[in-house]
Design a protein around this motif. Structure first.
Motif, PDB file in Angstrom:
ATOM      1  N   SER A  32     -35.334 -15.619 -38.150  1.00  0.00           N
ATOM      2  CA  SER A  32     -36.100 -16.847 -38.403  1.00  0.00           C
ATOM      3  C   SER A  32     -36.146 -17.747 -37.174  1.00  0.00           C
ATOM      4  O   SER A  32     -37.049 -18.560 -37.030  1.00  0.00           O
ATOM      5  CB  SER A  32     -35.553 -17.608 -39.613  1.00  0.00           C
ATOM      6  N   SER A  33     -35.189 -17.573 -36.251  1.00  0.00           N
ATOM      7  CA  SER A  33     -35.220 -18.325 -34.986  1.00  0.00           C
ATOM      8  C   SER A  33     -35.952 -17.551 -33.891  1.00  0.00           C
ATOM      9  O   SER A  33     -36.086 -18.038 -32.767  1.00  0.00           O
ATOM     10  CB  SER A  33     -33.791 -18.618 -34.510  1.00  0.00           C
ATOM     11  N   GLY A  34     -36.359 -16.330 -34.216  1.00  0.00           N
ATOM     12  CA  GLY A  34     -37.080 -15.509 -33.234  1.00  0.00           C
ATOM     13  C   GLY A  34     -36.187 -14.909 -32.160  1.00  0.00           C
ATOM     14  O   GLY A  34     -36.642 -14.528 -31.090  1.00  0.00           O
ATOM     15  N   ALA A  35     -34.877 -14.810 -32.456  1.00  0.00           N
ATOM     16  CA  ALA A  35     -33.924 -14.303 -31.460  1.00  0.00           C
ATOM     17  C   ALA A  35     -33.566 -12.826 -31.672  1.00  0.00           C
ATOM     18  O   ALA A  35     -33.058 -12.173 -30.771  1.00  0.00           O
ATOM     19  CB  ALA A  35     -32.660 -15.148 -31.480  1.00  0.00           C
ATOM     20  N   SER A  36     -33.807 -12.320 -32.891  1.00  0.00           N
ATOM     21  CA  SER A  36     -33.511 -10.915 -33.219  1.00  0.00           C
ATOM     22  C   SER A  36     -34.311 -10.588 -34.475  1.00  0.00           C
ATOM     23  O   SER A  36     -35.069 -11.426 -34.966  1.00  0.00           O
ATOM     24  CB  SER A  36     -32.012 -10.716 -33.484  1.00  0.00           C
ATOM     25  N   ILE A  37     -34.137  -9.379 -35.019  1.00  0.00           N
ATOM     26  CA  ILE A  37     -34.818  -9.058 -36.284  1.00  0.00           C
ATOM     27  C   ILE A  37     -33.825  -9.062 -37.457  1.00  0.00           C
ATOM     28  O   ILE A  37     -34.139  -8.616 -38.539  1.00  0.00           O
ATOM     29  CB  ILE A  37     -35.578  -7.709 -36.218  1.00  0.00           C
ATOM     30  N   PHE A  38     -32.625  -9.586 -37.208  1.00  0.00           N
ATOM     31  CA  PHE A  38     -31.593  -9.612 -38.240  1.00  0.00           C
ATOM     32  C   PHE A  38     -31.590 -10.948 -38.991  1.00  0.00           C
ATOM     33  O   PHE A  38     -31.801 -12.002 -38.390  1.00  0.00           O
ATOM     34  CB  PHE A  38     -30.216  -9.363 -37.629  1.00  0.00           C
ATOM     35  N   ALA A  39     -31.319 -10.901 -40.288  1.00  0.00           N
ATOM     36  CA  ALA A  39     -31.260 -12.112 -41.117  1.00  0.00           C
ATOM     37  C   ALA A  39     -29.972 -12.878 -40.827  1.00  0.00           C
ATOM     38  O   ALA A  39     -28.961 -12.275 -40.469  1.00  0.00           O
ATOM     39  CB  ALA A  39     -31.317 -11.732 -42.596  1.00  0.00           C
ATOM     40  N   GLN A  54     -43.082  -8.999 -37.989  1.00  0.00           N
ATOM     41  CA  GLN A  54     -43.077  -8.945 -39.464  1.00  0.00           C
ATOM     42  C   GLN A  54     -41.719  -9.405 -40.002  1.00  0.00           C
ATOM     43  O   GLN A  54     -41.642 -10.152 -40.963  1.00  0.00           O
ATOM     44  CB  GLN A  54     -43.370  -7.513 -39.952  1.00  0.00           C
ATOM     45  N   ALA A  55     -40.652  -8.932 -39.336  1.00  0.00           N
ATOM     46  CA  ALA A  55     -39.289  -9.308 -39.748  1.00  0.00           C
ATOM     47  C   ALA A  55     -39.076 -10.812 -39.590  1.00  0.00           C
ATOM     48  O   ALA A  55     -38.438 -11.456 -40.428  1.00  0.00           O
ATOM     49  CB  ALA A  55     -38.258  -8.543 -38.927  1.00  0.00           C
ATOM     50  N   MET A  56     -39.624 -11.377 -38.506  1.00  0.00           N
ATOM     51  CA  MET A  56     -39.486 -12.809 -38.253  1.00  0.00           C
ATOM     52  C   MET A  56     -40.193 -13.619 -39.344  1.00  0.00           C
ATOM     53  O   MET A  56     -39.633 -14.584 -39.875  1.00  0.00           O
ATOM     54  CB  MET A  56     -40.055 -13.150 -36.877  1.00  0.00           C
ATOM     55  N   LEU A  57     -41.406 -13.214 -39.694  1.00  0.00           N
ATOM     56  CA  LEU A  57     -42.156 -13.919 -40.746  1.00  0.00           C
ATOM     57  C   LEU A  57     -41.440 -13.817 -42.087  1.00  0.00           C
ATOM     58  O   LEU A  57     -41.339 -14.800 -42.818  1.00  0.00           O
ATOM     59  CB  LEU A  57     -43.572 -13.343 -40.873  1.00  0.00           C
ATOM     60  N   ALA A  58     -40.929 -12.609 -42.386  1.00  0.00           N
ATOM     61  CA  ALA A  58     -40.204 -12.407 -43.650  1.00  0.00           C
ATOM     62  C   ALA A  58     -38.960 -13.280 -43.708  1.00  0.00           C
ATOM     63  O   ALA A  58     -38.644 -13.869 -44.751  1.00  0.00           O
ATOM     64  CB  ALA A  58     -39.829 -10.928 -43.805  1.00  0.00           C
ATOM     65  N   ALA A  59     -38.266 -13.393 -42.584  1.00  0.00           N
ATOM     66  CA  ALA A  59     -37.042 -14.199 -42.528  1.00  0.00           C
ATOM     67  C   ALA A  59     -37.359 -15.685 -42.692  1.00  0.00           C
ATOM     68  O   ALA A  59     -36.622 -16.413 -43.367  1.00  0.00           O
ATOM     69  CB  ALA A  59     -36.315 -13.956 -41.211  1.00  0.00           C
ATOM     70  N   GLN A  60     -38.457 -16.134 -42.088  1.00  0.00           N
ATOM     71  CA  GLN A  60     -38.842 -17.544 -42.211  1.00  0.00           C
ATOM     72  C   GLN A  60     -39.221 -17.874 -43.657  1.00  0.00           C
ATOM     73  O   GLN A  60     -38.885 -18.937 -44.173  1.00  0.00           O
ATOM     74  CB  GLN A  60     -39.985 -17.862 -41.240  1.00  0.00           C
ATOM     75  N   PHE A  61     -39.888 -16.914 -44.315  1.00  0.00           N
ATOM     76  CA  PHE A  61     -40.243 -17.084 -45.731  1.00  0.00           C
ATOM     77  C   PHE A  61     -38.968 -17.118 -46.579  1.00  0.00           C
ATOM     78  O   PHE A  61     -38.833 -17.944 -47.479  1.00  0.00           O
ATOM     79  CB  PHE A  61     -41.170 -15.938 -46.179  1.00  0.00           C
ATOM     80  N   ALA A  62     -38.024 -16.233 -46.258  1.00  0.00           N
ATOM     81  CA  ALA A  62     -36.743 -16.181 -46.985  1.00  0.00           C
ATOM     82  C   ALA A  62     -35.972 -17.494 -46.820  1.00  0.00           C
ATOM     83  O   ALA A  62     -35.308 -17.955 -47.748  1.00  0.00           O
ATOM     84  CB  ALA A  62     -35.912 -15.002 -46.501  1.00  0.00           C
ATOM     85  N   ASP A  63     -36.072 -18.108 -45.631  1.00  0.00           N
ATOM     86  CA  ASP A  63     -35.405 -19.397 -45.396  1.00  0.00           C
ATOM     87  C   ASP A  63     -35.978 -20.485 -46.300  1.00  0.00           C
ATOM     88  O   ASP A  63     -35.237 -21.330 -46.814  1.00  0.00           O
ATOM     89  CB  ASP A  63     -35.567 -19.818 -43.927  1.00  0.00           C
ATOM     90  N   ILE A  64     -37.307 -20.457 -46.485  1.00  0.00           N
ATOM     91  CA  ILE A  64     -37.961 -21.431 -47.377  1.00  0.00           C
ATOM     92  C   ILE A  64     -37.439 -21.224 -48.800  1.00  0.00           C
ATOM     93  O   ILE A  64     -37.083 -22.179 -49.493  1.00  0.00           O
ATOM     94  CB  ILE A  64     -39.500 -21.286 -47.323  1.00  0.00           C
ATOM     95  N   GLN A  65     -37.384 -19.942 -49.199  1.00  0.00           N
ATOM     96  CA  GLN A  65     -36.874 -19.628 -50.535  1.00  0.00           C
ATOM     97  C   GLN A  65     -35.416 -20.076 -50.694  1.00  0.00           C
ATOM     98  O   GLN A  65     -35.040 -20.626 -51.725  1.00  0.00           O
ATOM     99  CB  GLN A  65     -36.972 -18.120 -50.798  1.00  0.00           C
ATOM    100  N   GLN A  66     -34.628 -19.840 -49.656  1.00  0.00           N
ATOM    101  CA  GLN A  66     -33.204 -20.201 -49.705  1.00  0.00           C
ATOM    102  C   GLN A  66     -33.032 -21.705 -49.893  1.00  0.00           C
ATOM    103  O   GLN A  66     -32.216 -22.142 -50.703  1.00  0.00           O
ATOM    104  CB  GLN A  66     -32.522 -19.750 -48.418  1.00  0.00           C
TER     105      GLN A  66
END
Length: 200
Positions: A53-60, A175-187
């Motif tokens: 979500s910070s754009g530093a890796s593809i890991f959550a 794609q992973a970055m967008l998914a993580a940012q969406f997951a952050d909103i959900q969180q």
């Protein structure tokens, strides 16, 4: 309505998963007497700054924090070296296609006991020169474990450095970055809903 329901249940799940990892972090920080020199919040912030979500890796962020929880059980790894070790874990996992927990165990064992650790890392393809090995042994003998760790971390960075960041620039990484940012909103939403659900 089903999409709204899915979003809300997904939000609650994201928040629950994060809360579970944070609870584990709090337990590790307490049981090790904060050996790494970092609070739960500092570890969580570090995980967030290195995440997709910070754009530093593809890991959550929760996966990174989970790896840090493993790393924190190796009580010789402290301060700046802890942060550098976390980055090495991400880079190794990305480059070698291994999960973060396995990489955290590998790096944690190597840094906790640098003399024995270089042999273990050699088995997975990380090579050290004779002069590096001699310097690591000399530093450990004088009690400078942190200095010995820095030699290992520098070698890991030379061989794997930048792997996690490079993955972000791929299509899959975006794609992973967008998914993580969406997951952050959900969180965030889930964290607001959890106390209400607990009351009911």
């Amino acid at each position: 309505m089903s999409k709204v329901g899915d979003f809300i249940s997904g939000s609650i799940q994201e928040a629950s998963e994060w809360n579970s990892v944070i609870a584990q972090t709090e337990a590790v920080v307490k049981s090790t007497g904060m050996a790494a020199g970092l609070t739960t919040q500092q570890m969580a912030d570090m995980a967030g700054s290195m995440s997709a979500s910070s754009g530093a890796s593809i890991f959550a962020d929760d996966a990174i924090l989970g790896a840090q929880n493993v790393l924190a059980t190796f009580t010789q790894i402290k301060g700046t070296n802890f942060g550098d070790a976390t980055q090495s874990i991400l880079d190794i996992s990305q480059a070698m296609g291994t999960d973060l927990q396995s990489s955290a165990l590998q790096v944690g064992k190597a840094l906790n006991d640098p003399v024995a650790g270089i042999s273990a890392l050699s088995r997975v393809g990380v090579s050290f020169t004779d002069s590096q090995k001699a310097m690591i042994e000399a530093l450990v003998e004088t009690g400078d474990v942190a200095g010995a760790q820095q030699i290992i971390l520098a070698e890991l960075n030379k061989e794997f450095g930048g792997s996690a960041a490079a993955a972000v620039d791929t299509y899959a990484g975006q794609q992973a970055m967008l998914a993580a940012q969406f997951a952050d909103i959900q969180q965030t939403l889930g964290e607001a809903l959890l106390p209400v659900l607990v009351r009911f």
